[in-house]
Design a protein around this motif. Sequence first.
Motif, PDB file in Angstrom:
ATOM      1  N   GLU A   1       0.830  -1.206   0.000  1.00  0.00           N
ATOM      2  CA  GLU A   1       0.000   0.000   0.000  1.00  0.00           C
ATOM      3  C   GLU A   1       0.864   1.256   0.000  1.00  0.00           C
ATOM      4  O   GLU A   1       0.587   2.216  -0.730  1.00  0.00           O
TER       5      GLU A   1
ATOM      6  N   GLU B   1       0.923   4.037  -2.957  1.00  0.00           N
ATOM      7  CA  GLU B   1       0.514   5.422  -2.670  1.00  0.00           C
ATOM      8  C   GLU B   1       1.625   6.422  -2.945  1.00  0.00           C
ATOM      9  O   GLU B   1       1.367   7.504  -3.486  1.00  0.00           O
TER      10      GLU B   1
ATOM     11  N   GLU C   1       0.010   0.313 -10.320  1.00  0.00           N
ATOM     12  CA  GLU C   1      -1.412   0.034 -10.071  1.00  0.00           C
ATOM     13  C   GLU C   1      -1.725  -1.442 -10.312  1.00  0.00           C
ATOM     14  O   GLU C   1      -2.462  -2.069  -9.546  1.00  0.00           O
TER      15      GLU C   1
ATOM     16  N   LYS D   1      -3.384  -4.204  -5.534  1.00  0.00           N
ATOM     17  CA  LYS D   1      -4.233  -5.233  -4.938  1.00  0.00           C
ATOM     18  C   LYS D   1      -3.398  -6.085  -3.984  1.00  0.00           C
ATOM     19  O   LYS D   1      -2.204  -6.266  -4.193  1.00  0.00           O
TER      20      LYS D   1
ATOM     21  N   LEU E   1      -6.999  -2.627  -2.715  1.00  0.00           N
ATOM     22  CA  LEU E   1      -6.516  -1.919  -1.530  1.00  0.00           C
ATOM     23  C   LEU E   1      -7.628  -1.230  -0.751  1.00  0.00           C
ATOM     24  O   LEU E   1      -7.649  -1.264   0.479  1.00  0.00           O
ATOM     25  N   ASP E   2      -8.558  -0.593  -1.461  1.00  0.00           N
ATOM     26  CA  ASP E   2      -9.617   0.128  -0.753  1.00  0.00           C
ATOM     27  C   ASP E   2     -10.532  -0.835   0.006  1.00  0.00           C
ATOM     28  O   ASP E   2     -11.073  -0.486   1.058  1.00  0.00           O
TER      29      ASP E   2
ATOM     30  N   TYR F   1      -9.396  -3.834   1.196  1.00  0.00           N
ATOM     31  CA  TYR F   1      -8.548  -4.412   2.244  1.00  0.00           C
ATOM     32  C   TYR F   1      -8.530  -3.549   3.502  1.00  0.00           C
ATOM     33  O   TYR F   1      -8.454  -4.067   4.619  1.00  0.00           O
ATOM     34  N   ARG F   2      -8.580  -2.260   3.311  1.00  0.00           N
ATOM     35  CA  ARG F   2      -8.512  -1.337   4.451  1.00  0.00           C
ATOM     36  C   ARG F   2      -9.892  -0.971   5.007  1.00  0.00           C
ATOM     37  O   ARG F   2      -9.997  -0.142   5.906  1.00  0.00           O
ATOM     38  N   ASN F   3     -10.933  -1.573   4.489  1.00  0.00           N
ATOM     39  CA  ASN F   3     -12.295  -1.239   4.937  1.00  0.00           C
ATOM     40  C   ASN F   3     -12.829  -2.359   5.839  1.00  0.00           C
ATOM     41  O   ASN F   3     -13.184  -3.436   5.367  1.00  0.00           O
TER      42      ASN F   3
END
Length: 334
Positions: free
Chosen positions: A225, A229, A281, A286, A301-302, A304-306
């Motif tokens: 991640e 980023e 990307e 992922k 990623l979005d 995984y962090r949710n």
Amino acid sequence: MDIYLKRAILHIIDREAGDPVYSQVELDLTTEYIRDYLTKKIQKLSTPQTKTGILVADSEIAQLVKTAEEAFAVFSEQLISRWYEIYRQSEDAPSADVFVVLYELDTKMQVAFLKVNYTDGYTHFVDADEQGIQNKLIINRAILGGKTQKADEGITIDLDTLAYELVEKKYTFSGEKGVYFSTKVIESEALPSLEENVKVIKKVAEKIGQKFEAPSYDIVADVKEAVFETIEETGQIDAQEVAVKVFKDNITAQMAFQEEVKEKGFVDNAPMLREVKEISEKKYGKQKLKLSNGIEMIVPLDVYRNPDLIEFVNNPDGTISVTIKNVEEVINRL
């Protein structure tokens, strides 16, 4: 990236036959399949394994490159001759075809060296004798990889800035396996590739994480991640930014991480290849998880962090429970 081919030529490198077979006539770029093949090969030189650098301005290779536009055919032969003089010394470097291409990339003139190794392929051969027509199965040992396959080795060089992007392989020279293109052909110290830099980051982060009893799967996820980023934000990998994102408020771990990655060869804020954001990307956007019970998952990623979508729980017995939440539909594909 917009590639406009200007000139191209093909030279044959048959190790068994001896010296290269230099073409005296350029490839016909009005032929669509030739244009398509070369364009795809140039595009596919941008990979996580691609190294970058700048040629030394007063070096022999830099002076040679400067002649590419005015005397393309002569330049291509001299380039192949220089490269082959070193390549031929390898005990296991294979036969290949080499394309030299002059092209324009986003209004900037570039030259590409693309080596495509031979592979075995089967085809038919129609023979005729007094008994009649006989269709035979034969093997062709000089088949080139298709347009969707990347060149086995290659370099693109900006004629103005002398900046290059390089994909090189290791071959055996005097019994020892190693790279040769950067060290001997262009005599330039290439910067580590994206993949090499990330491997160093991952290894060091896991080592530092163990000292602070951080779960390995969590450290690797944080590294991916952080890399994704920082590249999205700056187009580079910043060790300090990665340290902060991975080790949060642990200043001691951050400092130890930054010191060790540099010791292991990580180049901080190194210039990246042009397509680095797109590559990042695909490769780091992922999380790819393999659980000990055989389950494998690919998680954006979005997601995984949710915690509302996926949750990891450390159980008292040392096992980990993974809960996937709020799924509207499950599609089972063959």
